[in-house]
Design a protein around this motif. Structure first.
Motif, PDB file in Angstrom:
ATOM      1  N   SER A   1       3.058   2.389   3.118  1.00 21.94           N
ATOM      2  CA  SER A   1       2.441   2.488   4.440  1.00 21.94           C
ATOM      3  C   SER A   1       2.061   1.114   4.965  1.00 21.94           C
ATOM      4  CB  SER A   1       1.203   3.392   4.376  1.00 21.94           C
ATOM      5  OG  SER A   1       0.310   2.956   3.360  1.00 21.94           O
ATOM      6  N   LYS A   2       2.134   0.128   4.082  1.00 22.28           N
ATOM      7  CA  LYS A   2       1.786  -1.244   4.452  1.00 22.28           C
ATOM      8  C   LYS A   2       2.430  -2.168   3.440  1.00 22.28           C
ATOM      9  CE  LYS A   2      -2.315  -4.227   4.935  1.00 22.28           C
ATOM     10  NZ  LYS A   2      -3.783  -4.275   4.720  1.00 22.28           N
TER      11      LYS A   2
ATOM     12  N   SER B   1       8.332   2.622  -5.799  1.00 27.74           N
ATOM     13  CA  SER B   1       8.320   2.003  -4.478  1.00 27.74           C
ATOM     14  C   SER B   1       9.295   0.837  -4.408  1.00 27.74           C
ATOM     15  CB  SER B   1       6.901   1.534  -4.136  1.00 27.74           C
ATOM     16  OG  SER B   1       6.833   1.035  -2.822  1.00 27.74           O
TER      17      SER B   1
ATOM     18  N   GLU C   1       0.855  -1.180   0.000  1.00 28.85           N
ATOM     19  CA  GLU C   1       0.000   0.000   0.000  1.00 28.85           C
ATOM     20  C   GLU C   1       0.893   1.233   0.000  1.00 28.85           C
ATOM     21  OE1 GLU C   1      -3.675   0.440   2.535  1.00 28.85           O
ATOM     22  OE2 GLU C   1      -2.461   2.046   3.437  1.00 28.85           O
ATOM     23  N   VAL C   2       0.637   2.130  -0.927  1.00 32.10           N
ATOM     24  CA  VAL C   2       1.404   3.374  -1.031  1.00 32.10           C
ATOM     25  C   VAL C   2       0.432   4.537  -1.112  1.00 32.10           C
ATOM     26  CG1 VAL C   2       3.056   4.725  -2.392  1.00 32.10           C
ATOM     27  CG2 VAL C   2       3.354   2.252  -2.177  1.00 32.10           C
ATOM     28  N   GLN C   3       0.676   5.545  -0.284  1.00 32.75           N
ATOM     29  CA  GLN C   3      -0.153   6.746  -0.267  1.00 32.75           C
ATOM     30  C   GLN C   3       0.661   7.944  -0.724  1.00 32.75           C
ATOM     31  OE1 GLN C   3      -2.453   7.360   3.324  1.00 32.75           O
ATOM     32  NE2 GLN C   3      -2.360   5.183   3.852  1.00 32.75           N
ATOM     33  N   ARG C   4      -0.014   8.836  -1.437  1.00 32.11           N
ATOM     34  CA  ARG C   4       0.606  10.087  -1.884  1.00 32.11           C
ATOM     35  C   ARG C   4      -0.373  11.223  -1.646  1.00 32.11           C
ATOM     36  NH1 ARG C   4       5.237  11.848  -3.207  1.00 32.11           N
ATOM     37  NH2 ARG C   4       4.741  12.618  -5.282  1.00 32.11           N
TER      38      ARG C   4
ATOM     39  N   VAL D   1      -4.620   6.978  -1.495  1.00 32.92           N
ATOM     40  CA  VAL D   1      -4.062   5.631  -1.566  1.00 32.92           C
ATOM     41  C   VAL D   1      -3.911   5.264  -3.038  1.00 32.92           C
ATOM     42  CG1 VAL D   1      -4.327   3.223  -0.903  1.00 32.92           C
ATOM     43  CG2 VAL D   1      -5.172   5.015   0.611  1.00 32.92           C
TER      44      VAL D   1
END
Length: 252
Positions: A64-65, A54, A16-19, A23
């Motif tokens: 983030s996960k 990433s 999981e990637v947030q910007r 998400v």
């Protein structure tokens, strides 16, 4: 941890990637085995480049996960430099600029032990003449020429894993055939390749492909099966609800 040949070279688990509060990647799983050319196919905005950044370890794309496992080691918290030393290389969608140096000098940054003949061979593999060695890396080079030169540089690095973000960008169809052969040559010489693309004809030439939409993997399987699904369901996009992409469909 000891790496065995039966374990994936790269394993991305539940990423999981947030910007900026959004998400972008949502529980994404992929793997790349040794000796494979793997495609990640998706429309613009699907999260493909975010995945590449990433895996490479750009700080602003830290997950983030989830985890990134490379050669059996958890590298999720490793820096870009440490990942590069471990054998991961990223060719950007928009090649980096090294204004003023010659193409030969730029290619020589790949390894310290390169001779002129190796540089010429690398240029030949991306359909560029030897005269390019003495040309300056400046605005006189087209975007396609820059892309080919960067791909030659990646080839010379001999990475364990080459991540190629839109390698077909600015490259004509005839040259693309030769460039795909370059990727297969990299595999024969010991690398694995992960291709990020929005073009089904590029993904179709990989050993396996993943189709991603809105940060999810929605299909994993043979390159031809993923191409067929993409052409029938994604061009034009038939998904009107984010809930439709929550499940992974496998066709191997």
């Amino acid at each position: 941890m000891t790496m065995t040949n039966r374990e994936p070279l790269l394993l991305v688990e539940d990423l999981e990637v947030q910007r900026e509060g959004n998400v972008i990647l949502k529980g994404l799983d992929i793997k790349v085995n040794r000796g494979e050319v793997v495609g990640v196919l998706g429309r613009n905005g699907a999260g493909k480049s975010t995945l590449a950044y990433s895996i490479m370890g750009l700080p602003q794309y830290a997950p983030s996960k989830g985890r990134v496992i490379f050669e059996g080691q958890d590298v999720t918290d490793w820096s870009i430099t440490d990942r590069a030393r471990a054998g991961i290389t990223l060719a950007w969608q928009h090649p980096a600029r090294y204004e003023g140096i010659t193409v030969g000098e730029y290619l020589s940054l790949s390894r310290k032990d390169l001779g002129r003949q190796e540089l010429l061979e690398a240029l030949s593999l991306v359909q560029l003449e030897g005269a390019y060695l003495d040309r300056r890396v400046d605005k006189a080079l087209s975007g396609g020429e820059r892309k080919r030169i960067e791909l030659a540089s990646v080839y010379l690095m001999r990475p364990k894993l080459a991540i190629l973000d839109e390698p077909d960008s600015g490259v004509d169809l005839l040259a693309l055939v030769e460039i795909m052969e370059l990727f297969r040559r990299m595999v024969r010489e010991g690398s694995s390749v992960l291709i990020i693309t929005h073009r089904e004809d590029v993904a179709a030439q990989c050993n396996r492909s993943y189709l991603i939409c809105r940060g999810h993997v929605i299909l994993e399987g043979s390159a031809e099966a993923v191409k067929r699904y993409f052409m029938s369901q994604c061009e034009p996009c038939s998904d009107s609800s984010p809930d439709l992409v929550g499940e992974v469909a496998k066709d191997v």
